[in-house]
Design a protein around this motif. Structure first.
Motif, PDB file in Angstrom:
ATOM      1  N   HIS A   6       1.013  -1.218  -0.048  1.00 33.89           N
ATOM      2  CA  HIS A   6      -0.205   0.157  -0.104  1.00 33.89           C
ATOM      3  C   HIS A   6       1.062   1.269   0.027  1.00 33.89           C
ATOM      4  CE1 HIS A   6      -3.423   2.420   1.151  1.00 33.89           C
ATOM      5  NE2 HIS A   6      -2.699   3.003   2.147  1.00 33.89           N
ATOM      6  N   GLN A   7       0.439   2.541  -1.165  1.00 38.59           N
ATOM      7  CA  GLN A   7       0.639   3.528  -0.500  1.00 38.59           C
ATOM      8  C   GLN A   7       0.050   4.536  -0.060  1.00 38.59           C
ATOM      9  OE1 GLN A   7       2.404   4.545  -4.917  1.00 38.59           O
ATOM     10  NE2 GLN A   7       3.659   2.721  -5.099  1.00 38.59           N
ATOM     11  N   ILE A   8       0.518   4.913   0.922  1.00 33.78           N
ATOM     12  CA  ILE A   8      -0.194   6.622   1.478  1.00 33.78           C
ATOM     13  C   ILE A   8      -0.234   7.282   0.084  1.00 33.78           C
ATOM     14  CG2 ILE A   8      -0.650   7.785   4.037  1.00 33.78           C
ATOM     15  CD1 ILE A   8       1.704   5.880   5.310  1.00 33.78           C
ATOM     16  N   ALA A   9      -2.068   7.568  -0.103  1.00 34.05           N
ATOM     17  CA  ALA A   9      -2.120   8.500  -0.517  1.00 34.05           C
ATOM     18  C   ALA A   9      -3.206   9.915   0.063  1.00 34.05           C
ATOM     19  CB  ALA A   9      -3.231   8.433  -1.674  1.00 34.05           C
ATOM     20  N   CYS A  10      -3.703  10.624   0.083  1.00 31.63           N
ATOM     21  CA  CYS A  10      -4.132  12.043   0.163  1.00 31.63           C
ATOM     22  C   CYS A  10      -5.470  10.691   0.365  1.00 31.63           C
ATOM     23  CB  CYS A  10      -4.116  13.297  -0.416  1.00 31.63           C
ATOM     24  SG  CYS A  10      -5.222  14.673   0.144  1.00 31.63           S
ATOM     25  N   VAL A  31       1.027   2.955  11.856  1.00 31.05           N
ATOM     26  CA  VAL A  31       1.079   1.610  11.070  1.00 31.05           C
ATOM     27  C   VAL A  31       0.571   1.603   9.854  1.00 31.05           C
ATOM     28  CG1 VAL A  31       0.423   0.153  13.894  1.00 31.05           C
ATOM     29  CG2 VAL A  31      -1.537   1.139  12.566  1.00 31.05           C
ATOM     30  N   CYS A  32       0.208   1.176   8.369  1.00 33.90           N
ATOM     31  CA  CYS A  32      -0.469   0.402   7.799  1.00 33.90           C
ATOM     32  C   CYS A  32      -1.540   1.018   8.018  1.00 33.90           C
ATOM     33  CB  CYS A  32       0.416  -0.262   7.150  1.00 33.90           C
ATOM     34  SG  CYS A  32      -0.638  -0.647   5.138  1.00 33.90           S
ATOM     35  N   PRO A  33      -1.887   1.962   7.493  1.00 34.38           N
ATOM     36  CA  PRO A  33      -3.897   2.249   7.152  1.00 34.38           C
ATOM     37  C   PRO A  33      -3.728   0.926   6.594  1.00 34.38           C
ATOM     38  CG  PRO A  33      -2.187   4.083   5.932  1.00 34.38           C
ATOM     39  CD  PRO A  33      -1.168   3.048   6.428  1.00 34.38           C
ATOM     40  N   SER A  34      -3.216   0.652   5.939  1.00 31.08           N
ATOM     41  CA  SER A  34      -4.148  -0.371   4.944  1.00 31.08           C
ATOM     42  C   SER A  34      -4.428  -2.246   5.406  1.00 31.08           C
ATOM     43  CB  SER A  34      -3.456  -0.636   3.575  1.00 31.08           C
ATOM     44  OG  SER A  34      -4.098  -1.769   2.711  1.00 31.08           O
ATOM     45  N   CYS A  35      -3.107  -2.542   5.828  1.00 34.95           N
ATOM     46  CA  CYS A  35      -3.174  -4.002   7.047  1.00 34.95           C
ATOM     47  C   CYS A  35      -3.111  -4.039   7.590  1.00 34.95           C
ATOM     48  CB  CYS A  35      -1.943  -4.768   5.738  1.00 34.95           C
ATOM     49  SG  CYS A  35      -0.609  -3.885   6.382  1.00 34.95           S
ATOM     50  N   LEU A  72       6.359   0.715   6.899  1.00 33.39           N
ATOM     51  CA  LEU A  72       5.971   1.408   6.288  1.00 33.39           C
ATOM     52  C   LEU A  72       7.130   2.325   6.115  1.00 33.39           C
ATOM     53  CD1 LEU A  72       3.119   3.486   7.562  1.00 33.39           C
ATOM     54  CD2 LEU A  72       3.428   2.359   5.772  1.00 33.39           C
ATOM     55  N   ALA A  73       8.210   2.249   4.685  1.00 32.86           N
ATOM     56  CA  ALA A  73       9.056   2.696   3.969  1.00 32.86           C
ATOM     57  C   ALA A  73       9.002   3.746   3.416  1.00 32.86           C
ATOM     58  CB  ALA A  73      10.001   1.248   3.499  1.00 32.86           C
TER      59      ALA A  73
END
Length: 755
Positions: A467-471, A501-505, A511-512
């Protein structure tokens, strides 16, 4: 046919008649009490309204206050009223404001700019009235400056007040402005006045600017500079319209040359406007102007206080400001006798207004000068292809400065082939560039590392799920800003804390950051050169433009060993000790489908390389690239700019795109994506007015950034022959549809970006 703003044919009398939806200027010049007048207001009505002239009458162009429903709004008397209705119901103008009437040439400029950009006239009028309290009568006011004493007890609130006063130097503030800028209550400021740490003074609300003396000694010019300066000054003395490209290599002294044209305008009693792309950061330039003419110019930009903006607006209109240094919006100031407009770094993309009224300040500068008989100087080391083409066509004249001023010489250019460097993962400074930087540090010189990306990393990726963190509100990835400890959307400005933490999983610790920005490059530089003083220059790392300006001034005086920056470092700054520029990713601008990608990469690389070797020590510029054989990279290294422009012009001419064809963008937006596409499809089906002039319509298609601030965006593109009457056809085309709900339509004539 409506002439292009940057086309001198706009001077022809037959082309002076405004086109689409024009608000024609109508005599008489004065309207007696009770006469019917047409008033253009700043309200989004799309048309002028009729009123009766106030007691004492009013002039054509008078700024007036008129009733609109229960409100009182600002307007300008635009002509005589129509009188084709019940005159008994016509309301009176409340009063004429105490301000010089808008001049005929200004009303013509707004009318023709509106016709060219397809902008409603009320929106154009708002650009020309961006100053508070225009109707206030001359009066005294209380202003606040730094006093000579120190407070008996320092609190955080008091410190913020004193720091604000120190940051803005000798500028004065009203009580409300100072309190708001420092984030304190008015009582804190009053307390500092009582203790003498802040001084309260009575001052006229608006005061003239100091007289600028054109006959003070200038710097000694080279033969080429002197010849160029005399040619520009002769144009100003002629008091006729003309546009000149002042092309000089970086460090050639273009500023000194066009300041002599400013001096000629001052001697003739005419005003000058100098437009800069990053006015809030150009402290060195203001010092040079003050040194040359013995007084400070007026400074118009978004960082100026509202009090100062009102003063500038009124003094410009009264002829009490001889020179204005401004951002693009300064074009809409009410100059009384404008004789010269300089557009410095005329190629810079920041001259294109991308929100609200969509216009290019370079083109509007030429239009305004043509109307008032002024000279335009377009200054650049790497001119835009539009300007180059106008020179080739004989519409503009050209002055060349081929060498740097004094002992300085142009930097040596070189490429670093990244395919052979064996660079480890998560590192971006190649061994070759690292070695060259180290050599400069050992000699006590400065080096610059350039990457055109703000923040720490452009993408934050979860290594567990991908997952890539998007607006949340835009179709864009959020950029990590480690300095702020937040993720920021560069489209809408939204930000949020960096998640754990990853907002998806919801996996922790995966997160990197992916890719480098200036902050990450700064981190790497500290590892490579732990003893070096490193300065990272990015607009979002400083609390204000003044703070960033102070940092740049400190670097120029030797306050840093390594400078790491985005494109703002390429804009005219002079660092005497800088002898090496390293471009981290020279390929960055070559991707995508932007028709100006090659031109902009060429300009940016040449501009940033030009920061090196501007004093006695020779300079060098090294470009890290994975495509050393790319035609643009080869052109940058070769430095044969004329060959590059000729080749680029040939490709554009063959494709029929600007400057050898015409384009317009249509941006549709709304909260309901289906409704937005429905409108686009309806327009595509009803393209008869455009087909009549031979134009092609592409789209509708999702914009590259398809959602901004929660609104879905769809784009259409119109392509036409250079001589096609594009605006008239577009006006007829879009008049066929009605906007429903919150769907909006914007027209971008001559688009510079396609996001």
């Amino acid at each position: 046919m409506l002439a292009l703003p940057h086309d001198p044919t706009c001077l022809n009398p037959e082309n002076r008649k405004p086109a689409i939806g024009a608000f024609l200027l109508t005599p008489p010049d004065f309207f007696e009490h009770g006469a019917l007048v047409s008033v253009l207001t700043t309200q989004p009505l799309g048309r002028a309204l009729d009123y009766r002239a106030p007691e004492g009458g009013c002039h054509l162009g008078a700024f007036v206050e008129v009733p609109l429903g229960p409100r009182k709004v600002l307007g300008v008397v635009w002509g005589a009223g129509k009188g084709d209705y019940d005159l008994a119901k016509v309301r009176h103008v409340i009063r004429a404001l105490d301000a010089p009437p808008m001049r005929d040439e200004m009303r013509e400029f707004l009318t023709r700019a509106a016709a060219y950009t397809l902008t409603p006239m009320p929106a154009m009028l708002r650009l020309a009235t961006r100053a508070p309290g225009l109707g206030d009568p001359p009066s005294m006011r209380k202003i606040y400056r730094r006093g000579g004493a120190e407070p008996d007890r320092m609190t955080d609130a008091r410190r913020r007040v004193l720091e604000t006063l120190a940051e803005y130097g000798d500028l004065s503030f009203t009580l409300k402005e100072l309190a708001e800028m420092a984030g304190v209550t008015a009582s804190v400021v009053k307390g500092l006045v009582t203790q003498g740490a802040v001084r309260e003074e009575d001052s006229p609300r608006d005061t003239p600017f100091g007289r600028m003396d054109p006959d003070l000694p200038s710097k000694e010019l080279t033969a080429d500079q002197a010849a160029g300066a005399e040619a520009l000054a002769a144009g100003v003395r002629g008091e006729t319209y003309g546009t000149t490209l002042l092309r000089g290599v970086t460090g050639s002294g273009k500023t000194e040359v066009y300041l002599e044209a400013v001096a000629a305008a001052l001697r003739a009693g005419r005003q000058s406007l100098v437009l800069l792309p990053e006015i809030a950061l150009t402290e060195q330039f203001f010092h040079r102007v003050q040194e040359r003419f013995g007084a400070k110019p007026a400074e118009w930009h978004s960082g100026a206080t509202m009090t100062e903006r009102r003063r500038i607006w009124r003094m410009v209109g009264e002829g009490q400001a001889g020179v204005v240094i401004g951002a693009r919006s300064a074009l809409f100031l009410p100059f009384q006798n404008l004789g010269l407009i300089v557009v410095d770094e005329e190629h810079d993309t920041s001259y294109k207004q991308e929100d609200g009224v969509l216009y290019n300040a370079r083109d509007m500068a030429v239009l305004r000068a043509a109307i008032c008989g002024a000279q335009v100087v377009l200054a650049s080391a790497t001119p835009s292809l539009e300007t180059w083409a106008n020179v080739e066509a004989g519409k503009y004249t050209r002055i060349d400065l081929a060498s740097r001023f004094g002992p300085a010489v142009m930097p040596q250019m070189g490429a670093i082939d990244m395919r052979t460097e064996g660079l480890p993962a998560n590192q971006w400074v190649s061994p070759t560039l690292q070695s060259e930087v180290t050599k400069r540090l050992e000699r006590g010189e400065q080096a610059m590392l350039f990457i055109n990306r703000r923040g720490y990393a452009p993408v934050t990726l979860c290594r567990a799920c991908g997952h890539q963190i998007a607006c949340d509100d835009c179709d864009a990835r959020m950029v990590e800003h480690r300095f702020l400890k937040r993720l920021v959307c560069h489209q809408c400005g939204e930000s949020k804390p960096m998640p754990e933490v990853c907002p998806s999983c919801e996996v922790e610790g995966k997160l990197a950051p992916v890719g480098p920005g200036v902050e990450r490059l700064g981190e790497e530089a500290k590892t490579l050169w732990p003893e070096a003083r490193i300065a990272v220059l990015s607009s979002d790392m400083y609390g204000s433009a003044r703070a960033l300006k102070a940092e740049i001034a400190g670097i120029a005086e030797g306050g840093a060993d390594i400078i790491i920056g985005t494109q703002l470092v390429a804009k005219g700054h002079n660092f005497p000790k800088l002898t090496l520029v390293g471009v981290i990713d020279a390929d960055l601008g070559l991707t995508g489908s932007d028709l100006r990608a090659a031109e902009r990469t060429f300009q940016l690389m040449r501009q940033v390389a030009g920061r090196a070797g501007r004093a006695e020590a020779p300079g060098a510029a090294l470009l890290q690239t994975y495509q050393p054989d790319h035609p643009v990279i080869r052109a940058i290294l070769a430095g044969d700019e004329e060959k590059f422009w000729a080749a680029e012009a040939g490709e554009r001419r063959q494709a029929g795109v600007p400057p050898y064809g015409r384009m317009a963008g249509i941006i549709l937006s709304g909260s309901d994506v289906a409704a937005v596409f429905d409108l686009g499809n309806q327009l595509a089906r009803q393209d008869g007015p455009l087909r009549k002039i031979g134009a092609q319509v592409y789209g509708p298609a999702p914009a590259p950034i398809a959602r901004v601030r929660g609104r879905h965006r769809v784009r259409m593109l119109i392509k036409a022959e250079k001589t096609a009457p594009l605006q008239e056809a577009i006006a007829r085309w879009i008049a066929q549809v009605r906007l429903k709900g919150d769907v909006r339509l914007a027209v971008d004539i001559d688009p510079q970006s396609f996001y």
